[in-house]
Scaffold this motif. Sequence first.
Motif, mmCIF file in Angstrom:
data_model
loop_
_atom_site.group_PDB
_atom_site.id
_atom_site.type_symbol
_atom_site.label_atom_id
_atom_site.label_comp_id
_atom_site.label_asym_id
_atom_site.label_seq_id
_atom_site.Cartn_x
_atom_site.Cartn_y
_atom_site.Cartn_z
ATOM 1 N N GLY A 140 -20.427 22.997 30.928
ATOM 2 C CA GLY A 140 -18.969 22.866 31.029
ATOM 3 C C GLY A 140 -18.321 22.613 29.678
ATOM 4 O O GLY A 140 -17.255 23.165 29.373
ATOM 5 N N CYS A 190 -25.175 20.765 33.767
ATOM 6 C CA CYS A 190 -23.879 21.348 34.151
ATOM 7 C C CYS A 190 -22.763 20.844 33.245
ATOM 8 O O CYS A 190 -21.847 21.595 32.876
ATOM 9 C CB CYS A 190 -23.569 21.031 35.603
ATOM 10 S SG CYS A 190 -24.687 21.827 36.784
ATOM 11 N N MET A 191 -22.836 19.542 32.881
ATOM 12 C CA MET A 191 -21.820 18.973 31.992
ATOM 13 C C MET A 191 -21.872 19.644 30.625
ATOM 14 O O MET A 191 -20.822 19.972 30.032
ATOM 15 C CB MET A 191 -22.062 17.466 31.843
ATOM 16 C CG MET A 191 -20.942 16.731 31.142
ATOM 17 S SD MET A 191 -19.451 16.661 32.161
ATOM 18 C CE MET A 191 -18.334 15.840 31.023
ATOM 19 N N SER A 206 -12.198 16.821 33.625
ATOM 20 C CA SER A 206 -12.187 17.551 34.897
ATOM 21 C C SER A 206 -13.604 17.877 35.351
ATOM 22 O O SER A 206 -13.945 17.733 36.532
ATOM 23 C CB SER A 206 -11.370 18.839 34.750
ATOM 24 O OG SER A 206 -10.046 18.554 34.371
ATOM 25 N N THR A 207 -14.458 18.301 34.415
ATOM 26 C CA THR A 207 -15.851 18.604 34.760
ATOM 27 C C THR A 207 -16.575 17.361 35.247
ATOM 28 O O THR A 207 -17.328 17.400 36.236
ATOM 29 C CB THR A 207 -16.571 19.203 33.550
ATOM 30 O OG1 THR A 207 -15.853 20.356 33.087
ATOM 31 C CG2 THR A 207 -17.989 19.612 33.899
ATOM 32 N N LEU A 213 -18.176 16.787 38.958
ATOM 33 C CA LEU A 213 -19.597 16.480 39.151
ATOM 34 C C LEU A 213 -19.777 15.184 39.932
ATOM 35 O O LEU A 213 -20.652 15.089 40.803
ATOM 36 C CB LEU A 213 -20.293 16.387 37.792
ATOM 37 C CG LEU A 213 -20.520 17.715 37.067
ATOM 38 C CD1 LEU A 213 -21.082 17.474 35.676
ATOM 39 C CD2 LEU A 213 -21.477 18.599 37.869
#
Length: 445
Positions: free
Chosen positions: A159, A155-156, A12-13, A17
């Motif tokens: 996450g 960000c990943m 989902s992440t 992105l």
Amino acid sequence: MRNRIMRVAVLSTAIALLLFLIPLALAVFDLSVADARSRLAQDALNAVAQIDPQFSTTDPPEVPAPSNPATQLALYDRGGTRVVGTGPARADLPVRQALAGTSTQGTSGGLLIEVIPVSQAEQTVGAVRAALPLSSVILADVGVWLIMLAAASFCMLVGILIARASVRAVVAPVDDLISTVRALGNGEFTARTTPSGVAEIDAAGVALADTANRLGALVEHERHLSQDASHQLRTPLAGLRALLEQAQSQPGGPHDPLFPQALERVDTLSRTIDDFLSTEHRAPGRSIDVGTELRELSRRWHGVFAEAGRPLRIDAPLHVEPVVTVARTLHQVLDALLENALVHGAGMVEVRARETHGALAIDVEDQGGGIRLEDDIFQRGYSTARRSGVGLALARQLADELGGTLLLSAREPTTRFTILLRRESSGSRTGTPVPPPNSRLPEGA
């Protein structure tokens, strides 16, 4: 479950992105193209401002240096011939359109092109062409895209860390619930789950606690019932034995040889009550000698069959490999089969041990009239004119608890029941307790 939640969270992440980065990268590219066209137009305007409209090919003017070294900047005359600068020798389509008196822009051959006409007395006398390779714009954006990719990777990572924390927060209550269920299955009716803050899991914990309370109360009730039944059964048996012993020991009292048999039957009945009211039949099995057990069976039942005028033959071989089982439970199975043969069978009853399919088989055979195929004699409560399924159902249940099976191996002309027991494993020959196998042996003798 843990891995599945992690996969869903990471996927989902990643999708979020990508849905953010791809439009953002395209927007950055469009902005870069627009900025490049603006710079090209400015370079062309600067060149037009510095060119004398009365230029001649014999004394061509100079064009200023463009803002980008990769930019092509050239002056074309009214006939479409390049006068000065860098670019194609003959006018291309955008230049020809500009010579018609209109500023043009376009993309041709991987170039961004901006063309502005040069006018004198409201007449177009030439055109200035500015062009920049599209690859230069892309190379200029690579750095921005790398920064965006690094931000997305960060960000990943964040996450993933959040997903792991969330997984622990969700899975820990589930693990606690599973542990509580297992404890409940092992008889720990006081086991409870810890409130987790997850409404659904807490609701399952409350329901499990209610179930544990009911099961605990039921087991406690059964325990008291067993204790009461034990007291109520043992008391009259003890009184009966005392009366028999008193009658046998009185001077001049009866000396009937049936008195010792009656006392032995009382002892047997007392042991049977103890076995059924105890939990020893669920204990781990031990290595036992089948020949010794069969000889003990002969001692208990020979007088009973002789009194009924029925012959009993028990083949107790001297050399039989030991088996791992619970002796008392095996006694109960064999007693149930012999009682069934005594009450519902006919003729001689034979008990023998033999090897079959890597297991030990104990056969109990009588000369009765056989059993029909449609008779389900192992169903509890089933009965026919000759046989009853109550004792046989109990015998099969006890055989299952031994890790073996009880089957009807012959229906006619004689009736033969067979107990199949697994052979002793090599690790159990030391005499230490070995748990009985959980799986049943296949039916077949």
